[in-house]
Design an enzyme around this catalytic site. Structure first.
Site, mmCIF file in Angstrom:
data_model
loop_
_atom_site.group_PDB
_atom_site.id
_atom_site.type_symbol
_atom_site.label_atom_id
_atom_site.label_comp_id
_atom_site.label_asym_id
_atom_site.label_seq_id
_atom_site.Cartn_x
_atom_site.Cartn_y
_atom_site.Cartn_z
ATOM 1 N N TYR A 46 0.851 -1.202 0.000
ATOM 2 C CA TYR A 46 0.000 0.000 0.000
ATOM 3 C C TYR A 46 0.878 1.239 0.000
ATOM 4 O O TYR A 46 1.873 1.293 0.727
ATOM 5 C CB TYR A 46 -0.918 0.017 1.223
ATOM 6 C CG TYR A 46 -2.338 -0.305 0.852
ATOM 7 C CD1 TYR A 46 -3.013 0.504 -0.058
ATOM 8 C CD2 TYR A 46 -3.005 -1.402 1.366
ATOM 9 C CE1 TYR A 46 -4.309 0.226 -0.448
ATOM 10 C CE2 TYR A 46 -4.309 -1.695 0.983
ATOM 11 C CZ TYR A 46 -4.951 -0.878 0.080
ATOM 12 O OH TYR A 46 -6.228 -1.157 -0.307
ATOM 13 N N LYS A 225 -2.354 0.125 -25.073
ATOM 14 C CA LYS A 225 -2.780 -0.014 -26.475
ATOM 15 C C LYS A 225 -1.510 -0.019 -27.331
ATOM 16 O O LYS A 225 -0.711 -0.946 -27.213
ATOM 17 C CB LYS A 225 -3.763 1.092 -26.827
ATOM 18 C CG LYS A 225 -5.052 1.003 -25.974
ATOM 19 C CD LYS A 225 -6.077 2.029 -26.341
ATOM 20 C CE LYS A 225 -7.379 1.836 -25.618
ATOM 21 N NZ LYS A 225 -7.435 2.477 -24.287
ATOM 22 N N ARG A 231 -2.247 -2.649 -18.301
ATOM 23 C CA ARG A 231 -3.486 -1.851 -18.277
ATOM 24 C C ARG A 231 -3.343 -0.811 -17.179
ATOM 25 O O ARG A 231 -3.417 -1.140 -15.985
ATOM 26 C CB ARG A 231 -4.691 -2.738 -18.014
ATOM 27 C CG ARG A 231 -4.816 -3.907 -18.951
ATOM 28 C CD ARG A 231 -6.134 -4.592 -18.803
ATOM 29 N NE ARG A 231 -7.145 -3.815 -19.467
ATOM 30 C CZ ARG A 231 -7.443 -3.934 -20.762
ATOM 31 N NH1 ARG A 231 -6.813 -4.812 -21.519
ATOM 32 N NH2 ARG A 231 -8.375 -3.189 -21.298
HETATM 33 N N1 DSN Z 1 -12.252 -0.045 -25.157
HETATM 34 C C1 DSN Z 1 -11.259 0.817 -25.759
HETATM 35 C C2 DSN Z 1 -11.205 0.642 -27.237
HETATM 36 O O1 DSN Z 1 -11.399 -0.472 -27.679
HETATM 37 O O2 DSN Z 1 -10.937 1.586 -27.966
HETATM 38 C C3 DSN Z 1 -11.416 2.234 -25.383
HETATM 39 O O3 DSN Z 1 -11.506 2.370 -24.004
#
Ligand code: DSN
Length: 389
Positions: A46, A225, A231
């Site tokens: 924590y 991404k 994440r």
């Molecule tokens: N769920 C994501 C996407 O697929 O673009 C955005 O948060």
């Protein structure tokens, strides 16, 4: 693992991921090092507060991790630390965006943003999102004719509405955003410019998409991404906004930061500094362009006629196939995409007129142009059997 049920499910998911062609635009495959950091003992700790100002003892190593992640984040995006700061604690993109609005926009005040139906994001004020309920959003979309952002229209809306903030960024818009034009509009009406670069952060890091810095005042991003990390999310801020936004993240919205996540973010940031990542980011965009072009050649209409990024939308309804049907037909052949609305869609988001395709994950798995052409041929073969022309 002692828990055989979960171990079995992990193995099944590993097999599913290995056996499929993943064209989900927001997904990617992280490195073993990112997984190692995520699964480390930092999950036991924590650490409410910020480095040097924690509420619990035992955080001297945690402080080093968080400071290293911040240092790397500023270095990767070439941000001078006299002017910019970064918060690496947001659990993910939605709380990152919410924390910014809560810090800088009075409840009920106006924000101008891009609509979800033409490529924005739920947390850019969609009516079903809390963001849409707490502030008064006025949305812009894309031009019906060109399917591109229309900056004159955005300017008109901004001058009429005088919002406190303009938000731009996309989940389903394939083109370059003109950050300079948005800056100019914000300057005219004295609004804050926030760019959500979640989808294209990895492309910016690799020099394959224009940076939103220094035009924006605030840049939020997820890290999982195109950036190929765990994440999580980060908020980049001009120094004058840092106190309000830091307070809004903690203690305003969140409790203890997920230090294992932050350690994994630090790992992905270091990976993104490598020359190989630059090559990778360029290949992601090349692959997206080739896939869009090859599908176009085979009679599939691509929204706005192409792409400048890692993603694009295909109008499947133009040949009589709904997005849901197209997604299911492709999934049956282990090609994973998601159904997506297209600009000015007349169909429901549950069964819209198109699909969204992205090339970050397939590029991470090593695919180049010749592999991508094979994917285009396969997609065309599967879909055209069910198309009406
Ligand atoms: N769920 C994501 C996407 O697929 O673009 C955005 O948060």
């Amino acid at each position: 693992m002692k828990d055989k049920e979960i171990e079995r499910l992990i193995k099944l998911e590993e097999k599913r991921q290995r056996g499929a062609i993943n064209l989900i635009a927001s997904e990617n495959y992280v490195s073993k090092d990112v997984l190692r950091a995520l699964g480390s003992v930092f999950t036991n700790k924590y650490a409410e507060g910020y480095p040097g100002k924690r509420y619990y003892g035992g955080n001297e190593i945690v402080d080093k991790v968080e400071n290293l992640a911040k240092e790397r984040a500023l270095k990767l995006f070439k941000l001078p630390n006299k002017k910019w700061v970064v918060n690496v604690q947001p659990y993910s993109g939605s709380p990152a965006n919410l924390a910014v609005y809560l810090a800088l926009v009075p409840l009920g005040a106006k924000i101008v943003g891009m609509s979800l139906s033409t490529g924005g994001h739920l947390t850019h004020g969609h009516k079903v999102s809390t963001t849409g309920k707490l502030w008064n959003w006025i949305h812009f979309g894309v031009s019906k004719k060109t399917e591109l952002l229309d900056y004159d229209e955005i300017r008109k809306i901004a001058r009429r509405e005088k919002p406190k903030m303009i938000v731009a960024g996309f989940t389903a818009y394939s083109r370059v955003i003109d950050f300079k034009k948005l800056r100019k509009i914000c300057d005219e009406i004295k609004a804050i410019l926030m760019i959500d670069m979640s989808h294209f952060a990895g492309l910016v890091a690799g020099g394959a998409y224009p940076p939103p810095f220094p035009c924006a005042d605030i840049v939020t991003t997820t890290t999982h991404k195109t950036l190929r990390g765990p994440r999580a999310a980060m908020i980049f801020l001009r120094k004058e906004f840092s106190e309000a936004v830091n307070k809004s993240v903690f203690p305003g919205l969140q409790g203890g930061p997920h230090i294992n996540q932050i350690a994994a973010v630090a790992v992905c940031l270091k990976e993104a500094m490598s020359p190989n990542f630059k090559k990778h980011a360029r290949q992601v965009v090349k692959n997206a362009r080739v896939l869009a072009r090859e599908l176009q050649k085979r009679g599939w209409r691509i929204i706005s006629g192409g792409t400048d990024s890692h993603l694009f939308l295909v109008d499947t309804w133009g040949r009589g196939l709904s997005g849901k049907t197209a997604q299911e037909l492709l999934e049956a052949e282990k090609i994973i995409v998601n159904k997506n609305t297209i600009p000015y869609d007349t169909r429901s988001p549950f069964d819209p007129s198109g699909i969204r395709i992205g090339t970050a994950a397939v590029t991470t798995s090593g695919m180049k142009e010749k592999d991508i052409i094979k994917i285009a041929i396969k997609i065309d073969k599967i879909l055209k059997k069910h198309a009406n022309h």
